[in-house]
Design an enzyme around this catalytic site. Structure first.
Site, mmCIF file in Angstrom:
data_model
loop_
_atom_site.group_PDB
_atom_site.id
_atom_site.type_symbol
_atom_site.label_atom_id
_atom_site.label_comp_id
_atom_site.label_asym_id
_atom_site.label_seq_id
_atom_site.Cartn_x
_atom_site.Cartn_y
_atom_site.Cartn_z
ATOM 1 N N HIS A 1 0.848 -1.201 0.000
ATOM 2 C CA HIS A 1 0.000 0.000 0.000
ATOM 3 C C HIS A 1 0.871 1.234 0.000
ATOM 4 O O HIS A 1 2.092 1.142 0.116
ATOM 5 C CB HIS A 1 -0.996 -0.003 1.168
ATOM 6 C CG HIS A 1 -0.398 0.055 2.535
ATOM 7 N ND1 HIS A 1 0.401 -0.937 3.058
ATOM 8 C CD2 HIS A 1 -0.492 0.993 3.524
ATOM 9 C CE1 HIS A 1 0.760 -0.618 4.289
ATOM 10 N NE2 HIS A 1 0.245 0.549 4.600
ATOM 11 N N HIS B 1 1.390 3.857 1.958
ATOM 12 C CA HIS B 1 1.948 4.573 3.119
ATOM 13 C C HIS B 1 3.479 4.608 3.076
ATOM 14 O O HIS B 1 4.123 3.628 2.700
ATOM 15 C CB HIS B 1 1.476 3.927 4.426
ATOM 16 C CG HIS B 1 0.046 4.252 4.760
ATOM 17 N ND1 HIS B 1 -0.704 3.529 5.655
ATOM 18 C CD2 HIS B 1 -0.766 5.249 4.308
ATOM 19 C CE1 HIS B 1 -1.929 4.060 5.742
ATOM 20 N NE2 HIS B 1 -1.985 5.100 4.931
ATOM 21 N N ASP C 1 5.862 4.408 5.171
ATOM 22 C CA ASP C 1 6.703 3.409 5.847
ATOM 23 C C ASP C 1 6.730 2.072 5.108
ATOM 24 O O ASP C 1 7.399 1.135 5.556
ATOM 25 C CB ASP C 1 6.273 3.219 7.319
ATOM 26 C CG ASP C 1 4.839 2.745 7.467
ATOM 27 O OD1 ASP C 1 3.952 3.291 6.779
ATOM 28 O OD2 ASP C 1 4.599 1.832 8.288
ATOM 29 N N HIS C 2 6.047 1.987 3.951
ATOM 30 C CA HIS C 2 6.071 0.761 3.134
ATOM 31 C C HIS C 2 6.654 1.001 1.747
ATOM 32 O O HIS C 2 7.004 0.043 1.061
ATOM 33 C CB HIS C 2 4.661 0.168 3.023
ATOM 34 C CG HIS C 2 4.108 -0.190 4.377
ATOM 35 N ND1 HIS C 2 4.139 -1.470 4.875
ATOM 36 C CD2 HIS C 2 3.594 0.584 5.357
ATOM 37 C CE1 HIS C 2 3.644 -1.473 6.108
ATOM 38 N NE2 HIS C 2 3.310 -0.229 6.427
ATOM 39 N N HIS D 1 -7.574 -0.835 5.455
ATOM 40 C CA HIS D 1 -6.524 0.037 5.991
ATOM 41 C C HIS D 1 -6.328 1.213 5.033
ATOM 42 O O HIS D 1 -6.335 2.376 5.439
ATOM 43 C CB HIS D 1 -5.254 -0.772 6.163
ATOM 44 C CG HIS D 1 -4.069 0.009 6.646
ATOM 45 N ND1 HIS D 1 -3.996 0.533 7.914
ATOM 46 C CD2 HIS D 1 -2.907 0.361 6.028
ATOM 47 C CE1 HIS D 1 -2.849 1.180 8.044
ATOM 48 N NE2 HIS D 1 -2.170 1.089 6.920
ATOM 49 N N ASP E 1 -0.288 -3.886 6.068
ATOM 50 C CA ASP E 1 -0.968 -3.438 7.290
ATOM 51 C C ASP E 1 -2.433 -3.872 7.317
ATOM 52 O O ASP E 1 -3.264 -3.252 7.979
ATOM 53 C CB ASP E 1 -0.891 -1.905 7.413
ATOM 54 C CG ASP E 1 0.518 -1.425 7.713
ATOM 55 O OD1 ASP E 1 1.417 -2.267 7.899
ATOM 56 O OD2 ASP E 1 0.727 -0.192 7.728
ATOM 57 N N HIS F 1 4.392 -5.014 10.236
ATOM 58 C CA HIS F 1 4.877 -4.432 11.504
ATOM 59 C C HIS F 1 4.997 -5.500 12.586
ATOM 60 O O HIS F 1 4.254 -6.484 12.581
ATOM 61 C CB HIS F 1 3.905 -3.363 12.029
ATOM 62 C CG HIS F 1 3.886 -2.096 11.230
ATOM 63 N ND1 HIS F 1 4.719 -1.034 11.505
ATOM 64 C CD2 HIS F 1 3.133 -1.733 10.166
ATOM 65 C CE1 HIS F 1 4.461 -0.046 10.634
ATOM 66 N NE2 HIS F 1 3.512 -0.454 9.805
HETATM 67 FE FE FE Z 1 2.598 0.682 8.208
HETATM 68 ZN ZN ZN Z 2 -0.052 1.528 6.550
#
Ligand code: FE
Ligand code: ZN
Length: 245
Positions: free
Chosen positions: A54, A56, A58-59, A113, A135, A173
């Protein structure tokens, strides 16, 4: 195919898929350039694919940097994320199939998400299966509802639960212990949860990741996969948002 689990940022996991037979490798969720570049240099095989679950940061924060160093890599993501997922070059529909080296990959659209969330089911040439869930499905938990509805997330989790007990869940995570504390709160009489909390705590104390885990464990201990209906799911998700176990 071998899978290297790469801790990134504060509690993210990226994964490097190493296909020795085909002599290539792939990254699932390029979270952070430093740790991934180090691993890719050590592996020494061409990076041919980046599988993004996805949009975001942090990915996908290292997508552009990895692409600059490995321009042949194809970046996969959901078609609705065109324009917001860095480097996306192969937009996918739900159920799309493609190959990575000797592996077969199937993308499952799992909104909740985010609206463009994907889970990647990777089947090795010997039949082992990994499920990279980003996530959406965490070990013993699920992601927050940032863009989708509870009904969408519930349907997405149902879809993943149908993929078979032996598939290995590898999520984005390390939230497993706090998720299990919430699970124990939801189902205080579930001994599998109590046992799993002890096992996973010991693993963390040894400095090991809790990923991956077979989907059968999730069906036995994950309160979001175990919710019988959307309203129970929605109530659990809302309660978890404010839970401090
Ligand atoms: Fe994340
Ligand atoms: Zn995420």
């Amino acid at each position: 195919m071998r899978v290297d689990i790469i801790p990134c940022l504060s509690d993210n996991y990226a994964y490097v898929l190493i296909d020795d037979a085909a002599q290539e490798c792939a990254v699932v969720d390029a979270s952070e350039e430093g740790p991934l570049s180090t691993v890719l240099a050590r592996v020494g095989l061409p990076l041919t694919a980046i599988l993004s679950t996805h949009h975001h940061f942090d990915h996908v924060g290292a997508n552009e940097a990895l692409l600059a160093a490995h321009p042949r890599a194809v970046v996969y993501g959901h078609r609705s994320d065109v324009g917001r997922l860095p480097g996306l070059s192969r937009p996918l529909e739900d159920g799309a199939r493609f190959t990575f080296g000797t592996c077969e990959v199937r993308a499952h659209h799992v909104p909740g998400h985010t609206l463009g969330a994907l889970a990647y089911e990777v089947r090795t040439q010997y039949g082992a299966r990994w499920l990279f869930t980003g996530d959406t499905l965490f070990l013993a938990g699920c992601g927050r509802l940032f863009e989708g509805t509870a009904a969408q997330m519930f349907a997405s989790l149902r879809k993943l639960a149908a993929l078979g007990d032996d598939v290995l869940v590898a999520c984005g995570h390390e939230y497993t212990l706090s998720n299990l504390r919430f699970a124990a709160h939801v189902e205080p009489g579930n001994e599998m949860i109590t046992e799993r909390l002890a096992e996973e705590s010991a693993r963390r104390q040894r400095g090991e990741p809790t990923v991956p885990a077979p989907l059968s464990y999730e069906k036995a201990t994950n309160p979001f996969l175990r919710a019988p209906d959307v309203s129970t799911f929605a109530a659990r998700r809302a309660e978890k948002d404010g839970f401090r176990g």
